[in-house]
Design a protein around this motif. Sequence first.
Motif, PDB file in Angstrom:
ATOM      1  N   ARG A  28       1.366  -0.822   0.272  1.00 23.18           N
ATOM      2  CA  ARG A  28       0.287  -0.104   0.003  1.00 23.18           C
ATOM      3  C   ARG A  28       1.213   1.554   0.154  1.00 23.18           C
ATOM      4  N   ARG A  29       0.394   2.680  -0.293  1.00 19.90           N
ATOM      5  CA  ARG A  29       1.577   3.447  -0.655  1.00 19.90           C
ATOM      6  C   ARG A  29       0.349   4.432   0.354  1.00 19.90           C
ATOM      7  N   GLU A  30       1.023   5.562   1.431  1.00 22.30           N
ATOM      8  CA  GLU A  30       0.913   6.645   1.898  1.00 22.30           C
ATOM      9  C   GLU A  30       1.747   7.624   1.492  1.00 22.30           C
ATOM     10  N   ARG A  31       1.313   8.852   1.368  1.00 18.07           N
ATOM     11  CA  ARG A  31       2.225  10.366   1.425  1.00 18.07           C
ATOM     12  C   ARG A  31       2.240  10.450   2.535  1.00 18.07           C
ATOM     13  N   ARG A  32       3.555  11.000   2.362  1.00 15.78           N
ATOM     14  CA  ARG A  32       4.427  11.897   3.564  1.00 15.78           C
ATOM     15  C   ARG A  32       5.082  13.525   3.717  1.00 15.78           C
ATOM     16  N   LYS A  33       4.157  14.300   4.069  1.00  9.83           N
ATOM     17  CA  LYS A  33       4.757  15.531   4.004  1.00  9.83           C
ATOM     18  C   LYS A  33       6.076  15.905   4.242  1.00  9.83           C
ATOM     19  N   ILE A  34       6.415  17.144   3.270  1.00 11.72           N
ATOM     20  CA  ILE A  34       7.675  17.189   3.709  1.00 11.72           C
ATOM     21  C   ILE A  34       7.812  18.897   4.005  1.00 11.72           C
ATOM     22  N   GLU A  35       7.999  18.961   4.941  1.00 16.79           N
ATOM     23  CA  GLU A  35       7.573  20.274   5.523  1.00 16.79           C
ATOM     24  C   GLU A  35       8.670  21.208   4.488  1.00 16.79           C
ATOM     25  N   VAL A  63       7.794  21.792   1.912  1.00 20.80           N
ATOM     26  CA  VAL A  63       7.809  21.661   0.486  1.00 20.80           C
ATOM     27  C   VAL A  63       6.217  21.011   0.293  1.00 20.80           C
ATOM     28  N   ARG A  64       6.266  21.826  -1.268  1.00 16.53           N
ATOM     29  CA  ARG A  64       4.747  22.355  -1.899  1.00 16.53           C
ATOM     30  C   ARG A  64       4.762  20.095  -2.156  1.00 16.53           C
ATOM     31  N   GLY A  65       3.079  20.231  -2.377  1.00 14.36           N
ATOM     32  CA  GLY A  65       2.461  19.048  -3.457  1.00 14.36           C
ATOM     33  C   GLY A  65       1.747  17.973  -1.837  1.00 14.36           C
ATOM     34  N   PRO A  66       1.758  16.659  -2.587  1.00 11.17           N
ATOM     35  CA  PRO A  66       1.127  15.725  -1.851  1.00 11.17           C
ATOM     36  C   PRO A  66       1.376  14.800  -0.797  1.00 11.17           C
ATOM     37  N   GLY A  67       3.306  14.960  -0.948  1.00  8.52           N
ATOM     38  CA  GLY A  67       4.078  14.199  -0.540  1.00  8.52           C
ATOM     39  C   GLY A  67       4.776  13.324  -1.016  1.00  8.52           C
ATOM     40  N   MET A  68       5.665  12.886  -0.027  1.00  8.28           N
ATOM     41  CA  MET A  68       6.808  11.179  -0.805  1.00  8.28           C
ATOM     42  C   MET A  68       6.176  10.170  -0.818  1.00  8.28           C
ATOM     43  N   ALA A  69       5.815   9.593  -1.229  1.00  7.32           N
ATOM     44  CA  ALA A  69       5.894   8.467  -1.884  1.00  7.32           C
ATOM     45  C   ALA A  69       6.658   7.202  -0.926  1.00  7.32           C
ATOM     46  N   VAL A  70       5.181   6.485   0.263  1.00  7.24           N
ATOM     47  CA  VAL A  70       5.964   6.189   1.245  1.00  7.24           C
ATOM     48  C   VAL A  70       5.119   4.520   1.164  1.00  7.24           C
ATOM     49  N   TYR A  71       6.042   3.207   1.067  1.00  5.92           N
ATOM     50  CA  TYR A  71       5.111   2.250   0.443  1.00  5.92           C
ATOM     51  C   TYR A  71       5.241   1.662   1.733  1.00  5.92           C
ATOM     52  N   PHE A  72       4.117   0.067   2.310  1.00  2.00           N
ATOM     53  CA  PHE A  72       4.070  -0.415   3.362  1.00  2.00           C
ATOM     54  C   PHE A  72       3.807  -2.336   2.331  1.00  2.00           C
TER      55      PHE A  72
END
Length: 199
Positions: free
Chosen positions: A146-153, A155-164
């Motif tokens: 599954r994929r989640e989006r992790r916001k980066i302080e 930085v604009r946009g939905p955030g970095m893709a993180v996988y589990f």
Amino acid sequence: MAQIVRLTTRQQRSEQEEAAQAAEQLSLLSEELLKHLPGEARIALSKITHALQKAARPDTTEGLWPGGFTMLSRMQTATIWDAIRALPSDDRPNQVRHAFDLVLLNLRQDTGEVLLTRDQLAEEIDCAPRSVSTIMGTLEKMGVIRRERRKIEGVRGPGMAVYFINPHVAWNGSLDVRKTQAAETRPPMQLELLEGGQR
């Protein structure tokens, strides 16, 4: 022949003993008490116990199992391999299989998070970073990850893709946490086994 022994300072031994005692105290909590705790509290306790056990025995991830190990569901893993082989050539089955193997080799303890970034995956698979999104998207559609989006302080946009990883497929860390997360996660959609073990 002389045997090489890793020296441990008195302070290190003391810290290891304290960690072992704390882990032992936590292990005395009754099942009756634990089952009344919220799931997040049980996960937190399990993580703490696991960290204390690791601190008490810092060398146990090396030696017999260098780098630790990942627990796999043999049936689910074999089914995933079959499903990947059955992919059309446009879906890059070889690269999808490579990505799946990399996922299994790079799981964070107690969360199932894949520890490789998109760029690192691209370098290992030898493809463009944009292709990684497609490859991981295939595994995501299969229900393997599954994929989640992790916001980066800042930085604009939905955030970095993180996988589990789906905990029904594989796990690295505490079984208590794995059981809790598996109870809250469906098995891979395309890989659910029918009654009688038929697919």
